[in-house]
Design a protein around this motif. Structure first.
Motif, PDB file in Angstrom:
ATOM      1  N   SER A  97       8.240  10.763  44.107  1.00 37.41           N
ATOM      2  CA  SER A  97       7.005  10.018  43.901  1.00 37.41           C
ATOM      3  C   SER A  97       7.278   8.516  43.836  1.00 37.41           C
ATOM      4  N   ARG A  98       8.338   8.145  43.130  1.00 34.89           N
ATOM      5  CA  ARG A  98       8.700   6.720  43.068  1.00 34.89           C
ATOM      6  C   ARG A  98       9.053   6.193  44.465  1.00 34.89           C
ATOM      7  N   TRP A  99       9.782   7.000  45.237  1.00 34.36           N
ATOM      8  CA  TRP A  99      10.131   6.586  46.596  1.00 34.36           C
ATOM      9  C   TRP A  99       8.856   6.393  47.421  1.00 34.36           C
ATOM     10  N   TRP A 100       7.938   7.363  47.370  1.00 34.05           N
ATOM     11  CA  TRP A 100       6.694   7.319  48.142  1.00 34.05           C
ATOM     12  C   TRP A 100       5.883   6.068  47.812  1.00 34.05           C
ATOM     13  N   ASN A 101       6.008   5.573  46.579  1.00 35.17           N
ATOM     14  CA  ASN A 101       5.232   4.419  46.141  1.00 35.17           C
ATOM     15  C   ASN A 101       5.984   3.097  46.238  1.00 35.17           C
ATOM     16  N   GLU A 102       7.203   3.108  46.776  1.00 40.22           N
ATOM     17  CA  GLU A 102       7.920   1.849  46.974  1.00 40.22           C
ATOM     18  C   GLU A 102       7.082   0.952  47.890  1.00 40.22           C
ATOM     19  N   SER A 144      -4.118  -6.076  50.711  1.00 37.28           N
ATOM     20  CA  SER A 144      -2.923  -6.551  50.026  1.00 37.28           C
ATOM     21  C   SER A 144      -1.748  -5.612  50.278  1.00 37.28           C
ATOM     22  N   SER A 145      -0.589  -6.197  50.373  1.00 35.18           N
ATOM     23  CA  SER A 145       0.643  -5.444  50.518  1.00 35.18           C
ATOM     24  C   SER A 145       1.586  -5.902  49.422  1.00 35.18           C
ATOM     25  N   LEU A 146       2.191  -4.949  48.743  1.00 34.27           N
ATOM     26  CA  LEU A 146       3.139  -5.283  47.693  1.00 34.27           C
ATOM     27  C   LEU A 146       4.517  -5.599  48.250  1.00 34.27           C
ATOM     28  N   TYR A 147       4.723  -5.318  49.526  1.00 32.63           N
ATOM     29  CA  TYR A 147       6.026  -5.573  50.145  1.00 32.63           C
ATOM     30  C   TYR A 147       6.188  -7.071  50.351  1.00 32.63           C
ATOM     31  N   ARG A 148       7.239  -7.627  49.779  1.00 34.35           N
ATOM     32  CA  ARG A 148       7.468  -9.074  49.849  1.00 34.35           C
ATOM     33  C   ARG A 148       8.714  -9.433  50.656  1.00 34.35           C
ATOM     34  N   ALA A 155      14.799  -7.136  60.557  1.00 38.08           N
ATOM     35  CA  ALA A 155      15.019  -7.129  59.111  1.00 38.08           C
ATOM     36  C   ALA A 155      14.080  -6.118  58.445  1.00 38.08           C
ATOM     37  N   TYR A 156      12.841  -6.103  58.879  1.00 31.28           N
ATOM     38  CA  TYR A 156      11.863  -5.146  58.343  1.00 31.28           C
ATOM     39  C   TYR A 156      12.314  -3.715  58.655  1.00 31.28           C
ATOM     40  N   SER A 157      12.726  -3.474  59.895  1.00 32.10           N
ATOM     41  CA  SER A 157      13.168  -2.137  60.293  1.00 32.10           C
ATOM     42  C   SER A 157      14.402  -1.716  59.504  1.00 32.10           C
ATOM     43  N   ARG A 158      15.323  -2.663  59.246  1.00 33.20           N
ATOM     44  CA  ARG A 158      16.489  -2.356  58.408  1.00 33.20           C
ATOM     45  C   ARG A 158      16.059  -1.974  57.001  1.00 33.20           C
ATOM     46  N   ALA A 159      15.073  -2.681  56.455  1.00 32.14           N
ATOM     47  CA  ALA A 159      14.577  -2.367  55.109  1.00 32.14           C
ATOM     48  C   ALA A 159      13.966  -0.960  55.073  1.00 32.14           C
ATOM     49  N   VAL A 160      13.272  -0.586  56.140  1.00 36.13           N
ATOM     50  CA  VAL A 160      12.678   0.756  56.225  1.00 36.13           C
ATOM     51  C   VAL A 160      13.780   1.814  56.241  1.00 36.13           C
TER      52      VAL A 160
END
Length: 182
Positions: A97-102, A144-148, A155-160
């Motif tokens: 659940s925590r992972w799903w909400n990252e 809104s997106s919480l991803y900062r 870089a985004y794809s690496r983060a994913v």
């Protein structure tokens, strides 16, 4: 193992494969999006970027189906949130659940939804890196997106993919937990 057990285990194995597929697409994307690659093969770049997104969300959906089958929830096409909402709480399920909400995973779900059901902006990049190459960026989802983190494509794809890697040890724990229910 019973037939039902084999089925949910197969879903977990399929999810593991999807995580490898996400890494594969990231590798291909990193080759295509380089300062020295001036051709900017747009279709290939889009295909590998979406491959990262789709593989990670597909892995989560396959995990949801494994939970659904192992716990005999009877859900029709559950996503991970739906499956987790229908099980008895546990430490393992809380970790999922925590992972799903990252923030990155929430952002990925929004971008993947746009790619699947709508569209997202694919305009020629206008920014330039210090090395003189073009910089491709992932669209900010509306609202809104919480991803900062970085929205630069690789870089985004690496983060994913890094977020997806955090599923690997959880899958081992999940398999142990679900096996106890047999």
């Amino acid at each position: 193992m019973s037939g039902n057990n084999e089925t949910w285990v197969e879903y977990l194995n399929a999810a593991r494969r999807k995580l490898h597929i996400a890494k594969y697409h990231l590798g291909k994307l990193e080759v295509l999006v380089r300062p020295d690659n001036h051709s900017q093969e747009q279709i290939a770049i889009q295909a590998h970027f979406e491959g990262v997104l789709f593989a990670v969300i597909a892995a989560a959906d396959q995990i949801a189906e494994a939970i659904n089958l192992a716990q005999r929830l009877g859900l029709k096409n559950p996503n991970l949130r739906c499956a987790l909402d229908n099980v008895e709480p546990s430490e393992v399920f809380d970790k999922f659940s925590r992972w799903w909400n990252e923030p990155i995973i929430r952002d990925v779900r929004n971008i993947r939804r746009l790619a699947t059901h709508h569209h997202y902006k694919k305009k020629p990049p206008t920014n330039h890196s210090e090395s003189g190459g073009l910089v491709l960026e992932v669209e900010q989802p509306q609202g809104s997106s919480l991803y900062r983190g970085s929205r630069e494509l690789t870089a985004y794809s690496r983060a994913v993919v890094e977020a997806a890697k955090r599923l690997e040890p959880l899958l081992i724990d999940l398999e142990r937990q679900l096996s106890k229910g047999d």
